[in-house]
Design an enzyme around this catalytic site. Structure first.
Site, mmCIF file in Angstrom:
data_model
loop_
_atom_site.group_PDB
_atom_site.id
_atom_site.type_symbol
_atom_site.label_atom_id
_atom_site.label_comp_id
_atom_site.label_asym_id
_atom_site.label_seq_id
_atom_site.Cartn_x
_atom_site.Cartn_y
_atom_site.Cartn_z
ATOM 1 C CE LYS A 26 -3.454 -1.155 -0.503
ATOM 2 N NZ LYS A 26 -3.842 -1.884 -1.761
ATOM 3 C CG HIS B 84 4.571 -6.313 -1.002
ATOM 4 N ND1 HIS B 84 4.664 -5.013 -1.429
ATOM 5 C CD2 HIS B 84 3.366 -6.760 -1.439
ATOM 6 C CE1 HIS B 84 3.570 -4.694 -2.095
ATOM 7 N NE2 HIS B 84 2.772 -5.732 -2.122
ATOM 8 C CB SER C 23 -3.808 2.439 2.007
ATOM 9 O OG SER C 23 -4.014 1.842 0.762
ATOM 10 C CG MET D 231 -2.558 4.604 -13.328
ATOM 11 S SD MET D 231 -1.203 4.415 -12.161
ATOM 12 C CE MET D 231 -1.293 2.657 -11.766
ATOM 13 C CE LYS E 178 -11.468 8.737 1.147
ATOM 14 N NZ LYS E 178 -11.452 9.389 2.484
#
Ligand code: A3P
Length: 285
Positions: free
Chosen positions: A43, A99, A129, A223, A249
């Protein structure tokens, strides 16, 4: 809940997303010196950077980038089935996302020092997020209330472990020559300059107008509408975008809508304590 996770090199990982065979595959993976790796805590702007890098490498031509789905860039992360993607055959430069913490990277990574773009984001926004993402992603444990999730997040008891350890592992990497650090906030403040930075790091000469075009394509709204990036083809039972979209957002500071004042204060106190041995200076509100 704890039984859904495993600890790998001290980091919390989901057993289903990171089964032993995937981890073994990663350990044995052979990196090439010209590979490009986008490393992030979840995120933090992974997909954003993936799209930027894809376009930069293709001189801004969307037709060639758009043929590669995002998930194919993180082949060792999920199902071992992605091994069938045959990465060994993929032409250079290969672009990957991970990650994983720096210390979880395999031997060959340290042997060849491929280029890494490390993207980081205000951890309070990452938390926010991630909380919303846990509500829509069936492969993650339901987050509970935001204050329950806050405890787990600060304790590193979430998929990919502690944000603090993650960022520190990459910021304190011994050999930083091949790592470019950039923040979500920088991307947000000036996308075109960020595109130029990425292009320079990847040794791609691009005309000003091409960089302008890339920045335009990488805007949140664009996007969000792009079928190749917005996961609209992903079944609802895997990613339920009926209420919250993957492109949620895309702003800086949304934590103010989720964290109570005393929670934010506690977060800041934990931050100050955990980040005291980091040299890199990061300014987040
Ligand atoms: P929010 O949930 O705060 O909206 P990742 O790709 O690492 O999973 O990060 C996802 C986060 O990056 C989401 O944040 C998503 O909306 C945001 N994001 C993705 N593309 C973006 C873009 N082009 N501009 C701004 N934010 C973007």
């Amino acid at each position: 809940e704890a039984e859904l996770y495993t600890e790998y090199k001290g980091v919390y990982l989901s057993k289903s997303m990171n089964p032993p065979q995937s981890l073994k595959y990663l350990e044995d993976f052979t990196f090439r010196p010209d590979d490009i790796i986008i490393a992030t805590y979840p995120k933090s702007g992974t997909h954003w950077m993936q799209h930027i890098v894809g376009l930069v490498l293709n001189g801004g031509d969307p037709t060639s980038v758009d043929t590669v789905y995002n998930w194919k860039r993180a082949p060792w992360l999920e199902q071992a089935a992605t091994i069938a993607l045959n990465l060994e055959e993929r032409p250079s430069p290969r672009v990957f996302s991970t990650h994983f913490h720096h210390n979880m990277m395999p031997r060959s990574f340290f042997d060849v020092d491929p280029k890494v773009i490390y993207v980081m984001r205000n951890p309070k926004d990452v938390f926010t997020s991630y909380f919303h993402f846990h509500e829509i992603a069936s492969f993650l444990v339901k987050p509970g209330s935001s204050s329950e999730f806050l405890h787990k997040f600060l304790d590193g008891k979430v998929q990919h472990g502690s944000w603090f350890d993650h960022v520190k592992s990459w910021l304190n990497a011994e050999n930083k020559q091949h790592i470019m650090y950039i923040s979500y906030e920088e991307l947000s403040a000036d996308l075109k300059t960020s595109v130029a930075k990425v292009a320079e790091f990847l040794e791609q000469r691009l005309d000003d107008e091409v960089m302008e075009k890339i920045a335009e394509k990488c805007l949140f709204e664009n996007m969000k509408e792009n079928k190749m990036t917005n996961y609209s083809d992903t079944p609802t039972k895997i990613l339920d975008q009926t209420k919250t979209k993957f492109f949620r957002k895309g702003v800086v500071g949304d934590w103010k809508n989720l964290l109570a004042a005393e929670e934010a204060e506690h977060f800041d106190a934990v931050y100050t304590d955990k980040m005291k041995d980091v040299e890199y200076s990061i300014v987040w509100d």
